[in-house]
Design an enzyme around this catalytic site. Structure first.
Site, PDB file in Angstrom:
ATOM      1  N   SER A 135     -13.132   7.255  -5.153  1.00 32.40           N
ATOM      2  CA  SER A 135     -12.469   7.714  -3.931  1.00 32.40           C
ATOM      3  C   SER A 135     -13.073   7.288  -2.597  1.00 32.40           C
ATOM      4  O   SER A 135     -12.339   7.144  -1.623  1.00 32.40           O
ATOM      5  CB  SER A 135     -12.373   9.244  -3.942  1.00 32.40           C
ATOM      6  N   PRO A 137     -14.300   5.298   0.617  1.00 31.60           N
ATOM      7  CA  PRO A 137     -14.585   6.225   1.723  1.00 31.60           C
ATOM      8  C   PRO A 137     -13.490   7.238   2.036  1.00 31.60           C
ATOM      9  O   PRO A 137     -13.632   8.020   2.957  1.00 31.60           O
ATOM     10  CB  PRO A 137     -14.790   5.278   2.908  1.00 31.60           C
ATOM     11  N   GLY A 138     -12.356   7.200   1.310  1.00 31.85           N
ATOM     12  CA  GLY A 138     -11.393   8.278   1.456  1.00 31.85           C
ATOM     13  C   GLY A 138     -10.047   7.931   2.051  1.00 31.85           C
ATOM     14  O   GLY A 138      -9.221   8.823   2.252  1.00 31.85           O
ATOM     15  N   GLY A 139      -9.773   6.666   2.329  1.00 33.72           N
ATOM     16  CA  GLY A 139      -8.486   6.297   2.897  1.00 33.72           C
ATOM     17  C   GLY A 139      -7.327   6.671   1.987  1.00 33.72           C
ATOM     18  O   GLY A 139      -6.335   7.265   2.427  1.00 33.72           O
ATOM     19  N   LYS A 140      -7.455   6.342   0.705  1.00 29.68           N
ATOM     20  CA  LYS A 140      -6.392   6.647  -0.250  1.00 29.68           C
ATOM     21  C   LYS A 140      -6.404   8.132  -0.617  1.00 29.68           C
ATOM     22  O   LYS A 140      -5.343   8.741  -0.801  1.00 29.68           O
ATOM     23  CB  LYS A 140      -6.529   5.768  -1.488  1.00 29.68           C
ATOM     24  N   ASP A 202      -8.397   3.057  -8.000  1.00 39.24           N
ATOM     25  CA  ASP A 202      -8.618   1.870  -7.178  1.00 39.24           C
ATOM     26  C   ASP A 202      -9.993   1.354  -7.583  1.00 39.24           C
ATOM     27  O   ASP A 202     -11.015   1.767  -7.041  1.00 39.24           O
ATOM     28  CB  ASP A 202      -8.563   2.229  -5.693  1.00 39.24           C
ATOM     29  N   CYS A 255      -8.684  -4.980  -5.117  1.00 37.47           N
ATOM     30  CA  CYS A 255      -8.555  -5.980  -4.047  1.00 37.47           C
ATOM     31  C   CYS A 255      -9.108  -7.315  -4.538  1.00 37.47           C
ATOM     32  O   CYS A 255      -9.834  -8.003  -3.835  1.00 37.47           O
ATOM     33  CB  CYS A 255      -9.255  -5.514  -2.768  1.00 37.47           C
TER      34      CYS A 255
END
Length: 322
Positions: A135, A137-140, A202, A255
Site C-alpha cells: 500500500s 505511500p498510499g495513493g491507491k 500493485d 509499473c
C-alpha cells in the site's frame, strides 16, 4: 521457490545503436523490439526522454471536483480533465502543484494517470472489506477509501517499516478514516484468516515503466532483477487470491513493461487457481505474442504505454474468484 524463464533475443545492429544513443542496457532494447516492434520501441524510448505529463487525482472526501478545479485555476494552474475519472492533467503550473494549500489540505493526490486505473477497475463499494496488499505511500489506498465513501474497511498492508510513516501521513492528509494499517509481509496475509471482498495488488516490480522518473533503470535492471520480481509477484498473487471470499475480485498491477512480471504472472495464477479474467475499460490489450503462448483470456488484461496513453508504462488485470 518458483523457477522463472526470462526471455532474451539475439543482439542486432539496430538494438545496439538505439541502446547506445539513449543510454540503455541493450538487453532492455532488444527485448522491447521483439515484444513491441521497432516503431513502438522507438516511440517508447522517445516518450521517456520527453517526460510524462503530471497528473492529480481529486479527493472527493474533502472537496467537490468542480470546486477544486476552480480553486486551482484561480491560482494560475491550467488543468485538463482526462479520460480517467477524477484524474486531471497539469498542463501549466505557476509553481509546484505539490506545494499548494489545497494539496496540503488533502484535496488531491499527485499521482500518475495509470495509477488511477487499478482502484477504478477494482470498483470497491461502501461497507466492503478491501485489502491493499502493497500500500505505501498510499495513493491507491486513499483512492479506494474515497470510492468506498469512507465506509467499510480498507486493510493497508505494508511490509517495510520505513514506508509506514509516509503511508500514515497520506491517509491522514486525505481524510481516509476507514483504513487500518498492518505492518506485515503480504505473502503471509492469508495466515490471519481474513477473507476480503476485494484485493488490490500493485506489486513490487522492476519499474521499467517509470524510466522517465528514474533514468538509472535504463542500465541497472537486468535479467536477475526481473527474475527476482517475477518470483515475488507470483507468491504475492497467490496470497492475494487466497485472501478473497468466493466470487471476490482481485486487481493486479505493475509499473513494468516486462511480460515476466505481467502476463506470465497472470498465467501462473490461471494455472493454479479457479478464476477468470474480467474486462477493463481503459488501455490496450495485453501481449499475445506467439512465442509467449499465453491463454486467449490474457487479452482481457490491459497495458498502458507512454507514447500512446501519455502515462507510465503500466499493466492491469482484473480477476474473479470462481
Amino acid at each position: 521457490m518458483v523457477i522463472n524463464m526470462i526471455y532474451d533475443f539475439p543482439s542486432t545492429e539496430l538494438s545496439r545503436r538505439i541502446a547506445k544513443k539513449y543510454g540503455y542496457d541493450e538487453f532492455i532494447i532488444r527485448r522491447w523490439i521483439n515484444f513491441f516492434g521497432i516503431r513502438d520501441t522507438l516511440e517508447i524510448v522517445k516518450a521517456f526522454e520527453r517526460g510524462i505529463p503530471k497528473y492529480i487525482r481529486v479527493n472527493t472526501i474533502k472537496i467537490d471536483e468542480k470546486k477544486l478545479v476552480e480553486k486551482l485555476r484561480r491560482r494560475g494552474f491550467v488543468i485538463e480533465k482526462t479520460e480517467v475519472p477524477y484524474c486531471y492533467e497539469i498542463v501549466e503550473e505557476p509553481y509546484s502543484v505539490g506545494a499548494t494549500p489545497e494539496f496540503l489540505m488533502g484535496y488531491y493526490y499527485v499521482m500518475d494517470k495509470s495509477s488511477c486505473i487499478p482502484p477504478l477497475a477494482l470498483n470497491p463499494k461502501p461497507n466492503e472489506i478491501v485489502v491493499d496488499l502493497a500500500s505505501s505511500p498510499g495513493g491507491k489506498t486513499t483512492f479506494i477509501s474515497m470510492l468506498m465513501k469512507n465506509r467499510g474497511v480498507v486493510l493497508a498492508i505494508e511490509p517495510q517499516k520505513e514506508r509506514i510513516q509516509p503511508l500514515i501521513d497520506n491517509i491522514h492528509r486525505m481524510g481516509a478514516i476507514n483504513v487500518v494499517i498492518l505492518n506485515i509481509d503480504g505473502r503471509y496475509f492469508p495466515k490471519l484468516g481474513i477473507k476480503a471482498d476485494k484485493v488490490l495488488l500493485d506489486a513490487p516490480c522492476s519499474g521499467e515503466g517509470i524510466i522517465y522518473k528514474d533514468p538509472s533503470r535504463k542500465t541497472d535492471r537486468g535479467a536477475k532483477d526481473i527474475e527476482f520480481c517475477s518470483n515475488l509477484q507470483k507468491q504475492l498473487i497467490l496470497s492475494a487470491f487466497d485472501s478473497l471470499k468466493s466470487g471476490g475480485i482481485l486487481v493486479y498491477s505493475t509499473c513494468s513493461l516486462t511480460p515476466e512480471e505481467n502476463e506470465l504472472v497472470i498465467e501462473y495464477l490461471l494455472e493454479r487457481r479457479e478464476c477468470e479474467l474480467l474486462e477493463i475499460e481503459w488501455g490496450d490489450k495485453a501481449l499475445t505474442l506467439p512465442e509467449l503462448k499465453f491463454k486467449d483470456e490474457i487479452k482481457k488484461a490491459r497495458r498502458f504505454y507512454p507514447h500512446k496513453h501519455r502515462c507510465a508504462g503500466f499493466f492491469v488485470a482484473k480477476i474473479r474468484k470462481v
